[in-house]
Structure formats: structure tokens, C-alpha cells
Design an enzyme around this catalytic site. Sequence first.
Site, PDB file in Angstrom:
ATOM      1  CD  GLU A   1      -4.374 -60.915 -28.039  1.00  0.00           C
ATOM      2  OE1 GLU A   1      -4.672 -59.776 -28.474  1.00  0.00           O
ATOM      3  OE2 GLU A   1      -4.777 -61.981 -28.585  1.00  0.00           O
TER       4      GLU A   1
ATOM      5  CD  GLU B   1      -9.813 -51.547 -31.691  1.00  0.00           C
ATOM      6  OE1 GLU B   1      -8.737 -51.679 -32.309  1.00  0.00           O
ATOM      7  OE2 GLU B   1     -10.248 -52.403 -30.894  1.00  0.00           O
TER       8      GLU B   1
ATOM      9  NE  ARG C   1      -7.637 -52.102 -34.833  1.00  0.00           N
ATOM     10  CZ  ARG C   1      -7.939 -53.355 -35.181  1.00  0.00           C
ATOM     11  NH1 ARG C   1      -7.601 -53.805 -36.362  1.00  0.00           N
ATOM     12  NH2 ARG C   1      -8.595 -54.148 -34.348  1.00  0.00           N
TER      13      ARG C   1
ATOM     14  CG  ASP D   1      -6.905 -56.041 -22.990  1.00  0.00           C
ATOM     15  OD1 ASP D   1      -7.345 -54.875 -22.968  1.00  0.00           O
ATOM     16  OD2 ASP D   1      -7.082 -56.809 -23.966  1.00  0.00           O
TER      17      ASP D   1
END
Length: 579
Positions: free
Chosen positions: A454, A188, A192, A320
Site C-alpha cells: 500500500e 479475494e 486476484r 478500505d
Amino acid sequence: MGKSRSSTNRWRYINPSYYLKRPKRLALLFIVFVFGTFFFWDRQTLVRDHQEEISKLHEEVIRLQNLLEELKNGRGVSGEKVNFSRTGGDVLKKKDFAEDPIDAQRREKVKDAMLHAWSSYEKYAWGHDELQPQTKKGVDSFGGLGATLIDSLDTLYIMGLDEQFQRAREWVASSLDFNKNYDASVFETTIRVVGGLLSAYDLSGDKLFLDKAKDIADRLLPAWNTPSGIPYNIINLSHGNPHNPGWTGGNSILADSASEQLEFIALSQRTGDSKYQQKVENVIVELNRTFPVDGLLPIHINPERGTTSYSTITFGAMGDSFYEYLLKVWIQGNKTAAVGHYRKMWETSMKGLLSLVRRTTPSSFAYIGEKIGSSLNDKMDELACFAPGMLALGSSGYGPDESQKFLSLAEELAWTCYNFYQSTPSKLAGENYFFNDDGQDMTVGTSWNILRPETVESLFYLWRLTGNKTYQEWGWNIFQAFEKNSRIESGYVGLKDVNTGVQDNMMQSFFLAETLKYLYLLFSPSSIIPLDEWVFNTEAHPIKIVSRNDPAVSSGRSVGQTKSYRRPRTRREGRFGNK
């Protein structure tokens, strides 16, 4: 007798002794063989080159179709002269023509949504990671790194919100401090913070952002110090102690461990220090050693041995972005031989994806199931709705037939994802769906909506790559559902239940970083952040494509250093003069 003698004469030509006694004829036969071999080899090469050329021409046709559509729309409004001039270093290209007024109006609506979200964050949660709009308070979900602020930098820049961008830049310069006694998610923080800062640097040219990206990346690097090179997923930003969460049984998570390549390769290119690239590319080398024939990896990996553990195979949560980055690192390196192994691994994984595709009864919605062992689970996360965009983006690297097959599948899956939204009373999607249950096509499982991007991400790619305005209409419908259900006086909130419309109390940072950015670009000309010059990380931060000419990676070898990065000159043009 005559017939027998004639037959004997013919057979002598295949007898080796005939040529050994006649060296001139032997030489002639050798020359014929060599020329024949070269002719056949050249034909095979021509076929491959022909397929590649057709693929490139297909991409150019789509680009020209989009341009023609824009020209038609512009001529119908005011007939302004089109300026086709291009400056090689432009980050945001500008074409001076009037466009479809509906697109312009919708883009302004999305920009207004961004202003509302940002102003609420600035008023109630400035410097904190995320805003809780209902209680009008800031919360530090990521250790107090200003996640929403950093996630929003490139969105503000692209939308031309200069004053807001400058105030955010001043906070980064004066207040952003990574020396925190906090156990941060490596993944993360990378997508980010590192990604957001690198994108801000590539867009603005301000070295402050690059220096800050290097600072946080250096604090994350010890996570890769494992026997296999597969990183631990959590690290203390102050003390550098890496570990994995207890609930994984000591394992690392696939997506968390193998989705840092774009950011760290970019950082090496821009700083000239290869250590970042080496760490993340060694992960791919390790995974490639035992890469399965279907290219599908379970979500748990042992960081000590580098081997996978018995666990779910999914294109949703925790799997993913591994598959996404195999494709996007190939694009980031400008599709050169140095990154060819990424494309090869991705194509292998896409064969595996095809084995997971099923269709519902009675409406034949295509979906990507999940697998554990040999059992297929008829479940798909909304997170997996990135896949249609990924398939569309990667389809052009195939020959014509395969390209069309994967593009068609992308369009089928996008229709399914759009119906995740349309099938609920709120017209917002739940977190996941189950299929073929009690005679129904799909039923919502976990029913919250946390403003995820998404589906609109995939609609953006499909619109860019096909020129089909249907995808813009779907995106507009989704945006209107967010406006109706999630917009409140002090920001945007998710829903605890998409069936009842009960709201939660969190404005996720990715709503500003991804959802609103993709919606804005969905209604912008394709010359804004063109896909042949930029690649988006999994948090929608655009990173400049830089050709790689370092030696191609083979299993067991570390990577070389990339070609040094030369940041293009930038202009503030191309953002429609939005102030």
C-alpha cells in the site's frame, strides 16, 4: 410639493397596474427579465466550466512537467532523438529517448527481484496458490487456483518477461480448473483471479484469459442472490452455495461486498453480457439509498436488509477498497455522467475522511483514525496507506482550492506511511500503528510485515501526479529494506516481527502482483501504463478505461448496459526491450 410629486412618480414604476395599462412596457420588462436571467445563468455555467478547465490544465501541466523531466534526463545521457509518435491503440506506449540511468538501474533491480520471486515459485510451488520459501513447498491458500501465477501475469507482461509469461499462459490453458469443492472468498477471488485474468486479456489480447475470467465469475454470481443484493462473502466454487463467515454474526463485510465493481463492469464490457455489471452496481444503488451525510459506512452490512450494523468505521482492513472503488469506477467509466454518482459518493466519503484525520505530538504526523460509534481510536493500519494515492488520484476532479487541499493531505499521509517503515529497526512497516501513546508520535502495534504494497502504491501515484522524485527515493529505500530482510535463496518472506527481523514462511501472491509492480512502475516513464488510459484494481491489475454512456443511475433503479467494449490493438513495444 415638488419633492412629493417626484417621489410619487418614481414609485409608480414598481406598481403592477402601471404596466398592465401599458402592454408595450410590460413586454419590454419581461424581455429585460429573461435576458437578465440568461445572463446570470450563463455566468454560473461559465464559472463551473472554468473550474473544470483549470483542473484539466493542472493535470496537463503535471504531465508536461514529467515529460520535460524525462527529456532533460534523456538529453543528458545520450541526446537520442525523441519519437513523439503515438498509435491510438497502443497498450504500452513507447518513447524512444534515453532516460535517467539511475531510474533504469533501479528498475532493473526490481525486475531482478521479480525474476527471483517468480523462479522460486516456478521451481518449488508451480500451480499452487502461494510459495512457502523456507520449506520450499507450495500451499493452496485460495483453493488451488494458481493465485500467484494468475496474480503475476500482468507483471510478467509489463516487465517484458516473455518466456515466463508464455509458460504461465500454457498452465492457464491446460491446468486451470475452477470446478473445485472449495469455499472461496468472493472478494479475494474477484480481485486476484478475475482481475488478473482481465488484465492479462487487456494487455495481451489473448481471448483465453477472457474466457477463464467469465468461467470463474459465473461461479461467483450466486453470491449476489440475496434479498438486498448485498452479496454473501463466501461461495462454494463447485456447488454454488453462498454464505458468510461465522465470526461476522451473519453480516457481510463492507470491503468484501462492495469492491467487485471494476472487475465485473469490465467483464460486462468485454463480453457484452450485462449481468455481471448489474449485480455489482445494484450493491451501490442499495448502499446509496441510506448513504450517510459523512459518507462513512461501518464494516458490517446485513445482506438480508441491506442495512449497516454497529461496527468499526475504518479506511483499513475490511473497509478500505469500498472507498477506493467509488473513485476508480468513476475513472474506469472515463468520468462520464453515467458514473457521476460514484464520484459524488466518493466526495461525500472524503468529507468523512477529513473528520478522522488527526496529527501527532510532537512531530505532527497526519493519520486516519478509526471510529466506532462516537469514539475515535488513534490507530491506523498499513492497509490504509493506500489512501494517499487515492486522494492524489481523486484530487484533480475538484476545483483548484479543494484539489490542492486534498493533494497536500495525500502528501502528509504519505510521509506518515513512509515513517511506518523508517521508524523500525528493519526499516519495514508493521501491520498497524498507534499514536500519541506515552508521548511518542507512533508505536507499532501488530508487528509483522507480510510484504504489503500500500505505501509503495501511494508513492507511485504521487510520483506520477506531482513529478516529485522524493517519492522515488522513498520507494527505493523501502525496496532495499525488502532486499535486506526478506530475500532468501528460495524467494521472499515476510517478517514475524519488524523489530527483531525474525522471518516467516510465506511469499504472498500480492508481493508479485502489487509490491514489485508498483516499484517497477515507480522507476519507469509515465508513458508505461498511463493513468489516463488504465485504472488499477485493488490488486494492482491494470484494466483499460472505457467510456460509459449508459443512463445515469438513480437510487432505486437498476443499471443499463455499458457501451460495448472494443479492445485496442496491442504491441509488444514500450517495455524497454527487457528480455
